[in-house]
Design a protein around this motif. Structure first.
Motif, PDB file in Angstrom:
ATOM      1  N   LYS A   5       0.839  -1.197   0.000  1.00 36.84           N
ATOM      2  CA  LYS A   5       0.000   0.000   0.000  1.00 36.84           C
ATOM      3  C   LYS A   5       0.871   1.243   0.000  1.00 36.84           C
ATOM      4  O   LYS A   5       1.652   1.461   0.919  1.00 36.84           O
ATOM      5  N   GLN A  17      -8.711  -5.100   3.337  1.00 35.24           N
ATOM      6  CA  GLN A  17      -7.542  -5.352   2.498  1.00 35.24           C
ATOM      7  C   GLN A  17      -6.800  -6.629   2.881  1.00 35.24           C
ATOM      8  O   GLN A  17      -6.113  -7.219   2.043  1.00 35.24           O
ATOM      9  N   THR A  69     -13.967   4.810  -1.407  1.00 32.52           N
ATOM     10  CA  THR A  69     -13.407   5.063  -0.080  1.00 32.52           C
ATOM     11  C   THR A  69     -13.423   6.572   0.147  1.00 32.52           C
ATOM     12  O   THR A  69     -13.590   7.352  -0.784  1.00 32.52           O
ATOM     13  N   SER A  92      -6.498   5.558  -1.041  1.00 28.78           N
ATOM     14  CA  SER A  92      -6.879   4.168  -0.802  1.00 28.78           C
ATOM     15  C   SER A  92      -7.788   3.659  -1.907  1.00 28.78           C
ATOM     16  O   SER A  92      -7.705   2.495  -2.322  1.00 28.78           O
TER      17      SER A  92
END
Length: 715
Positions: free
Chosen positions: A88, A406, A425, A430
């Protein structure tokens, strides 16, 4: 819009196109400039550029958590979760300035010029969403360039306040980087005499030009300091950044008897006890930019402190800008470089390599932005990742992309017979990152785009707890089947409205009670299918303590662990027994210290077939011990599941055992497959489970047994 992102696996800097963030309790601001914090951001980049071994050495606490996950979840699950976190991208930046374009706060209007603060909020992006307490108006006469320094200026301001200096006092500033040079100017504005200390002659010269009375490197430092003040510095402010403890050692020699040393920078803290003992000097570690920092109520929810907490982070921001307006702080001399947003990688290369001298490095944003300004970004699907799904497959839209989604849900989506439509989101980062990773067609920061999409016929909701009910209701009335993560609701009125919406819409609604879908749970249920007696069940959860400031403890957003987690275990008991809970008696440890009221409790439930089930939930145990153990006793037989990796069944002296070595089998894949295939969920059971958690809460509060009546919510 465009945003600067850090790849945590490689350490590379990227400028990506992501949706404009949604406004919640504050404002959306179109940035004009943002300031790069060379120290804070470089340390994060340097960490990201290290190997996995290097990252592990730098973050031993994180390694410990991973090893604990290996013990409970299995090595494969622990590895996947760790890699998911590293995959991420990380947003960079925490100090910016621009113009309000959307507002959800009475304090600001569209068109206001504002300075913004906060990691995760005032990031390097064309548009940022900022809570109201992290946003202040820019005074007339102060430009966006200057205002972009406000957060860093507030850090310097808070350091000076912690020094508790007054007019005429003598103060030493060790480390003349950006925060040190700002500290020098703030101290001079406060009427202090200042000695600036650094090893760089150019920074010493600049500090002298900006008002320092004396400047010095470490050679001859103490003689110069004595010439400024024969009894020593009234206060020493350390703004250097080094692993060495040399600054704190020097501060001990510089400060007077009963003086104060304030540590602002990230320096070695091997404090020489004898030196500080002889002077009875005080050491204070300055925490960021004022009271309110790290307080969710203040920063996220906008609840201000009373005026007797005089200098909150927002008031420090305002005070810094006022000094800039009065020309008591010269920022023009500190701006050494300005880069356009698209050249952000070049800015970080300059900082990391040190090929040129720098102090203040700004990113500049084009008026009206150079990236897309909408809340929806379409994503091209790479040919290699093109998924084959049945022609009649449903199209799924997802809302929310937190840690649970996730780590447990979204990695399973590419293997399901379903088309992936949109992902929504609250933050553009994200949305774009997760949607791109798993192959969604588009991403958005407006969840109504998902509900309004005619191609989407099923919606998954994986947001914070307080949003589950309202979003599920909206989705049901939009004609979508709904999968909503637990808890279904955090209060009884919301639950009643969900029942009403589900009945009126005729749509399916499934709650994410995954444990009943685990293959181990299915085998346990089958084992007790023909029992001739009621069952006695015990579900013990060794949860480990969650920090008090975590959102799950928030009455508004989370509802506490009883509401958020206990529902899992009650639902499991319903599934195994095939019976509904009708009464609950619960008791909890009273809160003390960091213990929350509803975090350590026992709830005993009576089921309509005479079965009894007890949930023991505690945060007081050792994390190395198994997290979840459920035992079932009925008809001269025993069943036990430990951490959904180990199943043991016993009857008439004969035992069978199944063990999963690599990963848990908690039923996530099975529950999602059931949902996308359109299987009818146990909605009545979901409602009964949710009511049981509310009843357990009431039982703890009242000390009396509580009945569980689904008729209260119209079922």
């Amino acid at each position: 819009m465009k945003q600067v992102l850090l790849n945590l696996q490689s350490g590379s800097i990227q400028v990506e196109n992501v949706p404009v963030p949604a406004v919640t309790r504050g404002v959306v601001v179109e940035n004009a400039y943002s300031l790069i914090s060379a120290g804070t951001e470089s340390s994060l980049i340097n960490l990201a550029q290290q190997s996995l071994v290097g990252k592990a050495k730098a973050r031993p606490d994180d390694v410990k958590k991973v090893l604990q996950k290996v013990g409970t979840d299995g090595p494969l699950s622990a590895y996947q979760q760790a890699m998911s976190r590293l995959s991420k991208p990380e947003p960079l930046g925490y100090s910016s300035a621009g113009t309000v374009v959307t507002t959800a706060s009475d304090e600001f209007e569209v068109g206001d010029r504002v300075a913004c603060a906060g990691a995760g909020y005032a990031v390097h992006a064309e548009y940022v969403a900022v809570p109201k307490n992290l946003c202040v108006r820019i005074p007339d006469g102060v430009g966006f360039k200057e205002a972009a320094f406000t957060t860093v200026g507030s850090i310097a301001m808070h350091g000076v306040r912690n020094a508790e200096v007054s007019v005429g006092e003598n103060v030493a500033v060790i480390g003349l980087g950006l925060i040190g040079l700002l500290s020098v100017q703030i101290l001079k504005a406060a009427g202090c005499r200042v000695i600036g200390i650094d090893i760089d002659p150019e920074k010493l010269a600049l500090a002298a030009e900006l008002g320092a009375d004396v400047v010095s490197n470490y050679d001859g430092l103490f003689e110069r300091a004595r010439a400024l003040s024969s009894f020593g510095a009234d206060a020493v402010i350390i703004t250097a950044a080094t692993r060495s403890s040399a600054p704190i050692e020097a501060a001990g020699r510089l400060v007077r008897d009963k003086g104060r040393v304030v540590v602002v920078g990230n320096v070695g803290m091997d404090v020489p006890r004898d030196v500080f003992y002889e002077k009875e000097a005080e050491v204070v570690v300055s925490r960021s930019y004022g009271p309110g920092r790290y307080d969710r109520n203040y920063e996220e929810r906008g609840i201000d402190y009373p005026i007797y907490v005089r200098w909150t982070e927002k008031r420090n921001m305002e005070a810094f800008l006022e000094l800039v307006r009065q020309k008591k702080i010269d920022l023009d001399r500190l701006i050494t470089h300005t880069f356009p947003l698209d050249d952000a990688p070049g800015a970080y290369d300059l900082i990391n390599t040190g090929k040129e001298r720098f102090i203040g490095v700004l990113l500049q944003y084009s008026p009206n932005g150079s990236g897309a300004s909408g809340t929806v970004v379409s994503l091209a699907k790479p040919g290699a990742r093109k998924r084959k799904v049945p022609a009649a497959a449903r199209t799924l839209g997802c809302i929310g992309a937190g840690v649970h989604a996730q780590s447990a849900l979204y990695p399973l989506l590419p293997n399901l017979p379903v088309n992936l439509g949109g992902l929504a989101t609250a933050t553009g980062l994200s949305a774009q990152t997760v949607a791109k990773k798993y192959g969604f067609s588009y991403c958005t920061t407006d969840y109504h785009k998902i509900l309004d999409d005619p191609d989407i016929d099923a919606v998954m909701i994986a947001t914070r707890n307080d949003l589950h009910a309202p979003m599920a209701i909206d989705a049901l009335y939009a004609g979508k089947d709904v999968f909503v993560e637990k808890p279904l609701a955090t209060d009884i009125e919301s639950l009643r409205r969900i029942v009403e919406a589900r009945n009126e819409s005729g749509q399916r609604l499934m709650v994410g009670f995954n444990r009943r879908h685990s293959p181990l749970a299915v085998r346990m249920k089958g084992f007790f299918a023909n029992r001739a007696t009621p069952a006695v069940l015990h579900y013990r959860v060794n949860a480990g303590q969650i920090p008090p400031e975590h959102w799950v403890h928030d009455d508004e957003q989370g509802g506490g662990m009883l509401i958020s987690e206990c529902c899992h275990f009650i639902d499991f008991m319903q599934y195994v027994t095939g019976a509904r809970p009708v009464q609950v008696v619960a008791r909890a440890i009273e809160p003390t210290g960091t213990l929350q009221k509803y975090d350590n409790f026992q709830a005993t439930l009576t089921f309509d077939d005479g079965s009894l089930g007890t949930v023991t939930y505690t945060t007081l145990g050792d994390r190395s011990y198994p997290k979840e153990t459920v035992e079932v006793f009925a008809g001269n037989a025993v069943g036990r599941i430990t951490d959904f990796r180990d199943l043991e069944l016993r009857r008439e002296g004969k035992a069978s055992r199944e063990k999963r070595w690599l990963a848990q089998e908690k039923g996530f894949a099975e529950e999602l497959l059931a949902f996308v295939k359109g299987e009818e969920p146990d909605f009545a059971g979901n409602v009964a489970t949710t009511l049981a958690t509310f009843a357990a809460w009431e039982s703890i509060d009242t000390g009396a047994a509580q009945e569980i009546d689904t008729g209260r919510v119209g079922l």
